[in-house]
Design an enzyme around this catalytic site. Sequence first.
Site, PDB file in Angstrom:
ATOM      1  N   GLY A 176       2.699 -10.817 -11.237  1.00  0.00           N
ATOM      2  CA  GLY A 176       3.557  -9.647 -11.087  1.00  0.00           C
ATOM      3  C   GLY A 176       3.668  -9.108  -9.676  1.00  0.00           C
ATOM      4  N   SER A 177       3.421  -9.982  -8.657  1.00  0.00           N
ATOM      5  CA  SER A 177       3.514  -9.451  -7.287  1.00  0.00           C
ATOM      6  C   SER A 177       4.960  -9.046  -6.974  1.00  0.00           C
ATOM      7  CB  SER A 177       3.005 -10.470  -6.263  1.00  0.00           C
ATOM      8  OG  SER A 177       3.876 -11.571  -6.175  1.00  0.00           O
ATOM      9  N   ASN A 178       5.929  -9.773  -7.494  1.00  0.00           N
ATOM     10  CA  ASN A 178       7.331  -9.379  -7.273  1.00  0.00           C
ATOM     11  C   ASN A 178       7.654  -8.091  -8.010  1.00  0.00           C
ATOM     12  OD1 ASN A 178       8.996 -11.361  -5.632  1.00  0.00           O
ATOM     13  ND2 ASN A 178       7.806 -12.725  -6.942  1.00  0.00           N
ATOM     14  N   LEU A 204       9.018 -16.964 -17.566  1.00  0.00           N
ATOM     15  CA  LEU A 204       9.088 -18.410 -17.772  1.00  0.00           C
ATOM     16  C   LEU A 204       9.757 -18.880 -19.066  1.00  0.00           C
ATOM     17  CD1 LEU A 204       5.664 -19.391 -16.180  1.00  0.00           C
ATOM     18  CD2 LEU A 204       7.892 -19.050 -15.102  1.00  0.00           C
ATOM     19  N   ASN A 260      17.739 -13.523 -11.676  1.00  0.00           N
ATOM     20  CA  ASN A 260      16.456 -14.244 -11.647  1.00  0.00           C
ATOM     21  C   ASN A 260      16.140 -14.608 -10.207  1.00  0.00           C
ATOM     22  OD1 ASN A 260      14.202 -15.827 -12.625  1.00  0.00           O
ATOM     23  ND2 ASN A 260      15.449 -17.660 -12.263  1.00  0.00           N
ATOM     24  N   HIS A 267      14.196 -17.649  -8.088  1.00  0.00           N
ATOM     25  CA  HIS A 267      13.633 -18.994  -8.235  1.00  0.00           C
ATOM     26  C   HIS A 267      13.001 -19.397  -6.900  1.00  0.00           C
ATOM     27  CE1 HIS A 267      13.181 -22.892 -10.086  1.00  0.00           C
ATOM     28  NE2 HIS A 267      13.537 -23.420  -8.930  1.00  0.00           N
ATOM     29  N   ASP A 297      18.455 -21.744 -14.520  1.00  0.00           N
ATOM     30  CA  ASP A 297      18.689 -21.776 -13.069  1.00  0.00           C
ATOM     31  C   ASP A 297      20.092 -22.235 -12.665  1.00  0.00           C
ATOM     32  OD1 ASP A 297      16.005 -21.029 -12.796  1.00  0.00           O
ATOM     33  OD2 ASP A 297      15.342 -23.109 -12.815  1.00  0.00           O
ATOM     34  N   GLU A 301      10.122 -13.770  -0.976  1.00  0.00           N
ATOM     35  CA  GLU A 301      10.510 -13.035  -2.191  1.00  0.00           C
ATOM     36  C   GLU A 301      10.239 -11.541  -2.013  1.00  0.00           C
ATOM     37  OE1 GLU A 301       9.973 -16.410  -5.637  1.00  0.00           O
ATOM     38  OE2 GLU A 301       8.268 -15.133  -5.235  1.00  0.00           O
TER      39      GLU A 301
HETATM   40  C1  GAR Z   1       7.584 -16.301  -8.157  1.00  0.00           C
HETATM   41  O1  GAR Z   1       7.323 -17.113  -7.066  1.00  0.00           O
HETATM   42  C2  GAR Z   1       8.903 -16.679  -8.785  1.00  0.00           C
HETATM   43  O2  GAR Z   1       9.825 -17.173  -7.877  1.00  0.00           O
HETATM   44  C3  GAR Z   1       8.472 -17.750  -9.755  1.00  0.00           C
HETATM   45  O3  GAR Z   1       7.268 -17.291 -10.289  1.00  0.00           O
HETATM   46  C4  GAR Z   1       6.578 -16.558  -9.281  1.00  0.00           C
HETATM   47  C5  GAR Z   1       6.060 -15.274  -9.890  1.00  0.00           C
HETATM   48  O4  GAR Z   1       5.179 -14.640  -9.013  1.00  0.00           O
HETATM   49  N1  GAR Z   1       9.486 -17.951 -10.742  1.00  0.00           N
HETATM   50  C6  GAR Z   1       9.777 -19.153 -11.238  1.00  0.00           C
HETATM   51  O5  GAR Z   1       9.171 -20.158 -10.930  1.00  0.00           O
HETATM   52  C7  GAR Z   1      10.932 -19.160 -12.243  1.00  0.00           C
HETATM   53  N2  GAR Z   1      11.415 -20.474 -12.423  1.00  0.00           N
HETATM   54  P1  GAR Z   1       4.695 -13.145  -9.289  1.00  0.00           P
HETATM   55  O6  GAR Z   1       4.200 -13.087 -10.725  1.00  0.00           O
HETATM   56  O7  GAR Z   1       3.574 -12.935  -8.301  1.00  0.00           O
HETATM   57  O8  GAR Z   1       5.852 -12.237  -9.031  1.00  0.00           O
END
Ligand code: GAR
Length: 304
Positions: free
Chosen positions: A126-128, A199, A216, A218, A259, A288
């Site tokens: 969940g850093s994003n 996911l 989304n 990616h 995607d 990101e």
């Molecule tokens: C992120 O890097 C995002 O781009 C990726 O999962 C990570 C989640 O990081 N998403 C995918 O791969 C979707 N196909 P987070 O939980 O630290 O935000």
Amino acid sequence: MKGINKLQRKWGLGPVQFWLVIATFALGGSLSGRLCSYLLKMVFLEKNWAFWLVYPLLLTILWPFSVIFVSFFTGQFSFFRGYLGRVGSRLLGSGLATDAHLGESAAPSTASTAPIHIAIFASGAGSNARKIIEHFEKKDLPIKVSLIVCNVPGAGVIEIAKEKGIPTLMINKADFASTGYVESLHNSEIQFIVLAGFLWKVPEVLVKAYPKAIINIHPALLPKYGGKGMYGSRVHEAVIAAGEKESGITIHWVNEHYDEGAIIYQASCPIDAGETPETLAHKIHALEHAHFAPTIEQLLNKKN
Ligand code: GAR
């Protein structure tokens, strides 16, 4: 039949619930009609012109109450609470709050001061999600992360939601595939959905309920290295194995295919000698964290 299916998808209901909702509307309507006649007969002894003038006004007032009353018996209270709330906010002028729900507009705008409620769907750390929440916490904008939707018990994003005092909706695959949880999202007044490391494939029912209102991120430069099974470090491993000179991030609209929705924004980074999936993941996360929240802000401001 086509119209019925369309309405069913728009409301995000299964066939049984759809017909229960229709029955509630009908029974609520007939109850308010009877109540109205009964009350007016006590005031006007005959059905003269004044009777017919007051009748529609009183009917409009009584109808929502009757529907809510009937919905207790048909088990549809939560649907009508959300539905009438949205109709009410539309009538009171915050029409924007309902645009995405009703499936007719693109990204909602921030022109009104009523906040735009965002739901973040996440499956991992969940850093994003944290960056997005904090971005809008700091800014004085009518945009608010109001719900975290998660499919993995114990995921880091759940702790972040707790820390920030944001409600979490835990979802399971079968219900997500059949209903897309559209009703729950509507009840939380959600207008815009951000997938941040989520996911599962988004079901058609959810895409249809939120046209041009789901995005989304990616961790690669789409259209390369996307699709089913391409997430997290798997993407970085594939990029490095293919000998790419650069990778990056893609923010895109979500459609029924993994995607494949239209690209909104991309940023890239070089792949250095000796790059590993871990070092690349680090660079990608930095991109990101720098670009995702500002892109969301721009999208939501764009319609002004
Ligand atoms: C992120 O890097 C995002 O781009 C990726 O999962 C990570 C989640 O990081 N998403 C995918 O791969 C979707 N196909 P987070 O939980 O630290 O935000």
